[in-house]
Design a protein around this motif. Sequence first.
Motif, PDB file in Angstrom:
ATOM      1  N   VAL A  74      57.082  32.293 -33.288  1.00  0.00           N
ATOM      2  CA  VAL A  74      57.766  32.838 -32.172  1.00  0.00           C
ATOM      3  C   VAL A  74      58.279  31.861 -31.382  1.00  0.00           C
ATOM      4  CG1 VAL A  74      57.347  34.107 -30.088  1.00  0.00           C
ATOM      5  CG2 VAL A  74      56.179  34.949 -32.349  1.00  0.00           C
ATOM      6  N   GLU A  75      59.385  32.170 -30.784  1.00  0.00           N
ATOM      7  CA  GLU A  75      59.853  30.968 -29.820  1.00  0.00           C
ATOM      8  C   GLU A  75      60.318  31.886 -28.379  1.00  0.00           C
ATOM      9  OE1 GLU A  75      63.749  29.271 -27.740  1.00  0.00           O
ATOM     10  OE2 GLU A  75      63.421  31.257 -28.545  1.00  0.00           O
ATOM     11  N   ARG A  76      59.431  31.003 -27.526  1.00  0.00           N
ATOM     12  CA  ARG A  76      59.703  31.629 -25.900  1.00  0.00           C
ATOM     13  C   ARG A  76      60.329  30.452 -25.049  1.00  0.00           C
ATOM     14  NH1 ARG A  76      55.338  34.527 -22.264  1.00  0.00           N
ATOM     15  NH2 ARG A  76      54.972  32.246 -21.737  1.00  0.00           N
ATOM     16  N   ARG A  77      61.449  30.727 -24.398  1.00  0.00           N
ATOM     17  CA  ARG A  77      61.799  29.524 -23.623  1.00  0.00           C
ATOM     18  C   ARG A  77      61.544  28.159 -24.305  1.00  0.00           C
ATOM     19  NH1 ARG A  77      59.738  31.247 -17.813  1.00  0.00           N
ATOM     20  NH2 ARG A  77      58.002  29.803 -18.298  1.00  0.00           N
ATOM     21  N   GLU A  78      62.204  28.114 -25.450  1.00  0.00           N
ATOM     22  CA  GLU A  78      62.303  27.034 -26.135  1.00  0.00           C
ATOM     23  C   GLU A  78      60.861  26.388 -26.591  1.00  0.00           C
ATOM     24  OE1 GLU A  78      65.188  24.327 -23.985  1.00  0.00           O
ATOM     25  OE2 GLU A  78      66.458  26.073 -24.223  1.00  0.00           O
ATOM     26  N   VAL A  79      59.548  27.160 -26.386  1.00  0.00           N
ATOM     27  CA  VAL A  79      58.459  26.460 -26.924  1.00  0.00           C
ATOM     28  C   VAL A  79      58.345  27.348 -28.204  1.00  0.00           C
ATOM     29  CG1 VAL A  79      56.098  26.535 -26.457  1.00  0.00           C
ATOM     30  CG2 VAL A  79      57.819  26.112 -24.600  1.00  0.00           C
ATOM     31  N   VAL A  80      57.978  26.756 -29.083  1.00  0.00           N
ATOM     32  CA  VAL A  80      57.652  27.519 -30.281  1.00  0.00           C
ATOM     33  C   VAL A  80      56.194  27.689 -30.714  1.00  0.00           C
ATOM     34  CG1 VAL A  80      58.069  27.351 -32.965  1.00  0.00           C
ATOM     35  CG2 VAL A  80      60.037  26.900 -31.320  1.00  0.00           C
ATOM     36  N   ARG A  81      55.775  28.641 -31.116  1.00  0.00           N
ATOM     37  CA  ARG A  81      54.202  28.938 -31.343  1.00  0.00           C
ATOM     38  C   ARG A  81      53.972  29.690 -32.734  1.00  0.00           C
ATOM     39  NH1 ARG A  81      51.282  28.716 -25.570  1.00  0.00           N
ATOM     40  NH2 ARG A  81      50.472  26.747 -26.428  1.00  0.00           N
ATOM     41  N   ILE A  87      42.180  39.828 -41.103  1.00  0.00           N
ATOM     42  CA  ILE A  87      41.235  40.723 -41.141  1.00  0.00           C
ATOM     43  C   ILE A  87      40.513  40.996 -42.383  1.00  0.00           C
ATOM     44  CG2 ILE A  87      41.009  43.134 -40.738  1.00  0.00           C
ATOM     45  CD1 ILE A  87      43.752  42.958 -38.926  1.00  0.00           C
ATOM     46  N   ASP A  88      39.298  41.089 -42.169  1.00  0.00           N
ATOM     47  CA  ASP A  88      38.284  40.952 -43.194  1.00  0.00           C
ATOM     48  C   ASP A  88      37.740  42.231 -43.438  1.00  0.00           C
ATOM     49  OD1 ASP A  88      37.560  39.036 -45.239  1.00  0.00           O
ATOM     50  OD2 ASP A  88      35.527  39.149 -44.367  1.00  0.00           O
ATOM     51  N   LYS A  89      37.998  42.930 -44.841  1.00  0.00           N
ATOM     52  CA  LYS A  89      37.487  44.337 -44.846  1.00  0.00           C
ATOM     53  C   LYS A  89      36.129  44.296 -44.992  1.00  0.00           C
ATOM     54  CE  LYS A  89      39.416  48.321 -47.187  1.00  0.00           C
ATOM     55  NZ  LYS A  89      40.494  48.505 -48.215  1.00  0.00           N
ATOM     56  N   GLU A  90      35.578  43.460 -45.734  1.00  0.00           N
ATOM     57  CA  GLU A  90      34.038  43.394 -46.185  1.00  0.00           C
ATOM     58  C   GLU A  90      33.224  43.187 -44.882  1.00  0.00           C
ATOM     59  OE1 GLU A  90      35.129  41.943 -49.897  1.00  0.00           O
ATOM     60  OE2 GLU A  90      35.217  43.721 -49.393  1.00  0.00           O
ATOM     61  N   SER A  91      33.594  42.713 -43.886  1.00  0.00           N
ATOM     62  CA  SER A  91      32.801  42.611 -42.645  1.00  0.00           C
ATOM     63  C   SER A  91      33.300  43.373 -41.926  1.00  0.00           C
ATOM     64  CB  SER A  91      32.961  41.085 -41.867  1.00  0.00           C
ATOM     65  OG  SER A  91      34.209  40.826 -41.596  1.00  0.00           O
ATOM     66  N   GLY A  92      33.742  44.763 -42.186  1.00  0.00           N
ATOM     67  CA  GLY A  92      33.805  45.884 -41.346  1.00  0.00           C
ATOM     68  C   GLY A  92      35.123  45.618 -40.486  1.00  0.00           C
ATOM     69  N   GLY A  93      36.074  44.782 -40.881  1.00  0.00           N
ATOM     70  CA  GLY A  93      37.562  44.516 -40.030  1.00  0.00           C
ATOM     71  C   GLY A  93      37.348  43.767 -39.284  1.00  0.00           C
ATOM     72  N   ARG A  94      36.526  42.634 -39.296  1.00  0.00           N
ATOM     73  CA  ARG A  94      36.420  41.620 -38.478  1.00  0.00           C
ATOM     74  C   ARG A  94      37.736  40.916 -38.515  1.00  0.00           C
ATOM     75  NH1 ARG A  94      33.849  36.390 -37.391  1.00  0.00           N
ATOM     76  NH2 ARG A  94      34.359  36.038 -39.527  1.00  0.00           N
ATOM     77  N   ARG A  95      38.129  40.182 -37.239  1.00  0.00           N
ATOM     78  CA  ARG A  95      39.320  39.772 -37.001  1.00  0.00           C
ATOM     79  C   ARG A  95      39.185  38.285 -36.679  1.00  0.00           C
ATOM     80  NH1 ARG A  95      41.049  42.105 -31.758  1.00  0.00           N
ATOM     81  NH2 ARG A  95      39.674  40.420 -30.895  1.00  0.00           N
ATOM     82  N   VAL A  96      39.783  37.445 -37.174  1.00  0.00           N
ATOM     83  CA  VAL A  96      39.783  36.133 -36.531  1.00  0.00           C
ATOM     84  C   VAL A  96      41.405  35.901 -36.149  1.00  0.00           C
ATOM     85  CG1 VAL A  96      39.809  33.651 -37.354  1.00  0.00           C
ATOM     86  CG2 VAL A  96      38.057  35.239 -38.355  1.00  0.00           C
ATOM     87  N   ALA A  97      41.534  35.183 -35.069  1.00  0.00           N
ATOM     88  CA  ALA A  97      43.119  35.025 -34.547  1.00  0.00           C
ATOM     89  C   ALA A  97      43.143  33.579 -34.131  1.00  0.00           C
ATOM     90  CB  ALA A  97      43.385  35.693 -33.371  1.00  0.00           C
ATOM     91  N   GLU A  98      44.357  33.060 -34.623  1.00  0.00           N
ATOM     92  CA  GLU A  98      44.664  31.615 -34.203  1.00  0.00           C
ATOM     93  C   GLU A  98      45.975  31.461 -33.363  1.00  0.00           C
ATOM     94  OE1 GLU A  98      42.641  29.710 -38.480  1.00  0.00           O
ATOM     95  OE2 GLU A  98      44.812  29.562 -37.992  1.00  0.00           O
ATOM     96  N   VAL A  99      46.063  30.501 -32.613  1.00  0.00           N
ATOM     97  CA  VAL A  99      47.179  30.113 -32.041  1.00  0.00           C
ATOM     98  C   VAL A  99      47.470  28.548 -32.360  1.00  0.00           C
ATOM     99  CG1 VAL A  99      48.636  30.014 -29.857  1.00  0.00           C
ATOM    100  CG2 VAL A  99      47.044  31.805 -30.281  1.00  0.00           C
ATOM    101  N   ASP A 100      48.738  28.396 -33.075  1.00  0.00           N
ATOM    102  CA  ASP A 100      49.043  26.950 -33.373  1.00  0.00           C
ATOM    103  C   ASP A 100      48.041  26.348 -34.088  1.00  0.00           C
ATOM    104  OD1 ASP A 100      51.546  27.140 -32.470  1.00  0.00           O
ATOM    105  OD2 ASP A 100      50.985  26.195 -30.407  1.00  0.00           O
ATOM    106  N   GLY A 101      47.326  27.245 -34.954  1.00  0.00           N
ATOM    107  CA  GLY A 101      46.236  26.459 -36.013  1.00  0.00           C
ATOM    108  C   GLY A 101      44.832  26.650 -35.492  1.00  0.00           C
ATOM    109  N   LYS A 102      44.696  26.943 -34.157  1.00  0.00           N
ATOM    110  CA  LYS A 102      43.260  26.944 -33.436  1.00  0.00           C
ATOM    111  C   LYS A 102      42.916  28.239 -33.405  1.00  0.00           C
ATOM    112  CE  LYS A 102      42.260  24.663 -29.835  1.00  0.00           C
ATOM    113  NZ  LYS A 102      42.729  24.025 -28.500  1.00  0.00           N
TER     114      LYS A 102
END
Length: 390
Positions: A74-81, A87-102
């Motif tokens: 996504v690009e916003r005001r010339e910053v790209v992120r 989402i993991d079904k086995e663990s009941g839909g647990r979600r892991v989110a990352e921003v810029d790989g972190k």
Amino acid sequence: MRIIRLQLSSFRNLGELLWEPDGQFNIISGDNAQGKTNLIESVYLLATLKSFRTQRNRELVAWGESQATAATIVERREVVRRYSIQIDKESGGRRVAEVDGKRIKRLTEYFGGFNVLLFTPDELVVSKGEPSKRRRYLDRAVFNQSPGYLETLRAYEEALLNRNALLRELQQRGSANASVRAMLEAFDEPVARLASRVIVRRLHYLADIAADFQEAHAAITDSGQSVELRYRCSLLRKEIVVGEETFETNEDAVMECARERLEESLEMDMARGFSGVGPHTDDLLSLMDGRGLRRYGSQGQHRTLLLALKLAEMVHLERKLDFVPILLLDDVSSELDQGRGRRFLERVEQAGGQVFVTTTDPALVKPDGRYARWEIENGSVRRLKSGGKS
Ligand code: ATP
Ligand code: MG
């Protein structure tokens, strides 16, 4: 701001998708059940970490698969992120989110950089449904422009829970001695403070969009029909006409009222075992030519109201944060008459942001300017000949 690339894997029926949409206007057409809403949902999920269709993340994983991923650049005001969610079904839909790989640990690390405004036919419940739907809508709008509001809201909810727990206890005991009352008063203090903060933030937001809302509504309807928003405030015991009255936006003054009201309602609250007044019971009313829309509005009027609110929010975000949020319009044109639909799209185009419009009938969506056309069939997106002036 705009999405440069969207990459999905086993997200609902969308299989393996790598998509680079147009920077401005994207029209996605397809028959029923091909994946239009799923596509919109994936973008919404990436921006908000929530689906607008389900609370259960596991439903997002393609049938027969164990994991779904959605990622975007996504690009916003010339910053790209880069944003990604797994989402993991086995663990009941647990979600892991990352921003810029972190990997993010706190939700607040995720929010604030990727803003979308959604409109789907289901959103009509905001206008037609219970007050809680409108409070949610309003809170989300306030949060969109200032993510810090989430913490205020959560703190209020927690203070309220504490007060309610004590009230319930008193209700069961049937009486309250002086020391318990003193304790309750100590609970009232944070409730009053946070309640007034929530109310003032909501009122500020409404005051900010008032003029844009009126303008957007007039532009879509192209008529002299008057529309009015009112914030029904239980602590201040009044309906505040948005944009007209001098707003009660002094937090201390609101807090003074809140304190008094909580004290007044104490007997009643003890009898019912919960707090009956506060921003958690407030409502946002809309009146068309003086009559309550919720009761008397036609389908098209409800829709128009919501689209005007979204347009106002879009213009406001642009003015305040200096970028246009991404607009997700799922199936909007189907229930607006042609004039309203066209005028709405004109306004959207004028804003110049990136737009995703889905439709079963591409003839219904004809922007004036440049646009890219896509077709989605059985979960695959392909480009059609684009059109419009460039
Ligand atoms: P409409 O025009 O009717 O709104 P649509 O193109 O928006 O249709 P979607 O809601 O995106 O359709 O759904 C497309 C298909 O995806 C449906 O057939 C639906 O049953 C299917 N689907 C939903 N969830 C999953 C899932 N977890 N795995 C696989 N397919 C799914
Ligand atoms: Mg759909």
